[in-house]
Design a protein around this motif. Sequence first.
Motif, PDB file in Angstrom:
ATOM      1  N   UNK A  72       0.822  -1.207   0.000  1.00 49.79           N
ATOM      2  CA  UNK A  72       0.000   0.000   0.000  1.00 49.79           C
ATOM      3  C   UNK A  72       0.862   1.267   0.000  1.00 49.79           C
ATOM      4  N   UNK A  73       2.012   1.178   0.666  1.00 44.72           N
ATOM      5  CA  UNK A  73       2.928   2.327   0.755  1.00 44.72           C
ATOM      6  C   UNK A  73       4.043   2.269  -0.306  1.00 44.72           C
ATOM      7  N   UNK A  74       3.961   1.283  -1.186  1.00 45.21           N
ATOM      8  CA  UNK A  74       4.930   1.137  -2.291  1.00 45.21           C
ATOM      9  C   UNK A  74       6.375   1.036  -1.786  1.00 45.21           C
ATOM     10  N   UNK A  75       6.564   0.198  -0.765  1.00 43.39           N
ATOM     11  CA  UNK A  75       7.892   0.073  -0.156  1.00 43.39           C
ATOM     12  C   UNK A  75       8.456  -1.344  -0.264  1.00 43.39           C
ATOM     13  N   UNK A  76       7.988  -2.081  -1.280  1.00 43.14           N
ATOM     14  CA  UNK A  76       8.445  -3.471  -1.446  1.00 43.14           C
ATOM     15  C   UNK A  76       9.957  -3.570  -1.655  1.00 43.14           C
ATOM     16  N   UNK A  77      10.568  -2.512  -2.206  1.00 37.66           N
ATOM     17  CA  UNK A  77      12.013  -2.544  -2.479  1.00 37.66           C
ATOM     18  C   UNK A  77      12.853  -2.237  -1.243  1.00 37.66           C
ATOM     19  N   UNK A  78      12.197  -1.740  -0.164  1.00 42.28           N
ATOM     20  CA  UNK A  78      12.951  -1.354   1.036  1.00 42.28           C
ATOM     21  C   UNK A  78      12.609  -2.179   2.275  1.00 42.28           C
ATOM     22  N   UNK A  79      11.432  -2.812   2.253  1.00 41.79           N
ATOM     23  CA  UNK A  79      11.024  -3.625   3.402  1.00 41.79           C
ATOM     24  C   UNK A  79      10.756  -5.057   2.945  1.00 41.79           C
ATOM     25  N   UNK A  80      11.497  -5.968   3.508  1.00 38.48           N
ATOM     26  CA  UNK A  80      11.347  -7.397   3.196  1.00 38.48           C
ATOM     27  C   UNK A  80      10.595  -8.065   4.344  1.00 38.48           C
ATOM     28  N   UNK A  81       9.756  -9.028   4.031  1.00 43.12           N
ATOM     29  CA  UNK A  81       9.067  -9.796   5.072  1.00 43.12           C
ATOM     30  C   UNK A  81       9.649 -11.200   5.159  1.00 43.12           C
ATOM     31  N   UNK A  82       9.748 -11.698   6.388  1.00 43.39           N
ATOM     32  CA  UNK A  82      10.244 -13.058   6.597  1.00 43.39           C
ATOM     33  C   UNK A  82       9.398 -13.754   7.651  1.00 43.39           C
ATOM     34  N   UNK A  83       8.973 -14.967   7.316  1.00 44.22           N
ATOM     35  CA  UNK A  83       8.226 -15.799   8.254  1.00 44.22           C
ATOM     36  C   UNK A  83       9.221 -16.687   8.997  1.00 44.22           C
TER      37      UNK A  83
END
Length: 226
Positions: free
Chosen positions: A62-73
């Motif tokens: 939503x904030x268009x930050x996929x290139x700066x914030x990675x998610x990890x399970x």
Amino acid sequence: MKINNRLKAIAMMVEDDAKVMDIGCDHALLDIYLVEEKNIPKCVASDIAEGPIEAAKKNIKLHHLEDKIETKLGNGLDVYSSDLDTVIISGLGGKTMQGVFYRNLKKLKTINTIILSPNNYQADIKKYLCHKGYYIEEEQMIKEHRIIYQIIKFKKGKKRYTKKEFFFGPILLQNKDSLFKEFYSRELKSREILLALLPKNYRYKRFKTKKEIKLLNEELKDSNKK
């Protein structure tokens, strides 16, 4: 991005060039705030449960930050990588936090900064990390919805602390503001109630609780004089 006062206080302790892992990220609100407001170059938002990770992914997109914030399970530091240098954990108990680090002691070698906001057992996690090669650089108390939270920033290095400093917090002891008095007045009351309820055969627990009551009484009396 609007975040609560507790998360904002945590964010203020994060250094400008930090590469952050946020353990127990919930909806990644803190991570989004760090990137948008502090221009943090990299964040990893991690959680042990799929629900929070999916919510985090939606917010990040939503904030268009996929290139700066990675998610990890993953579970705690299990998914930590050495290209990061800062770990944040908020909203867990101090003993649970201790377990997070105990399971991955080798990874502490590349973690320069740890920022924690434990719900309880604050003295235990302070003592544990200081014995593992960290010192307390900053401490702060924040009140949110009638609950008082401690936020602690640890840095690589060594300092010696007394039992009293571990119990109250070395920097909090220097300040002794109104939140300090309110928080430790509550701690005193809870221990007095506990002592009244503890069976006589719980000798060590009674002994420890009495010592803490004495310590709290002495410090609060001293604080009220100022």
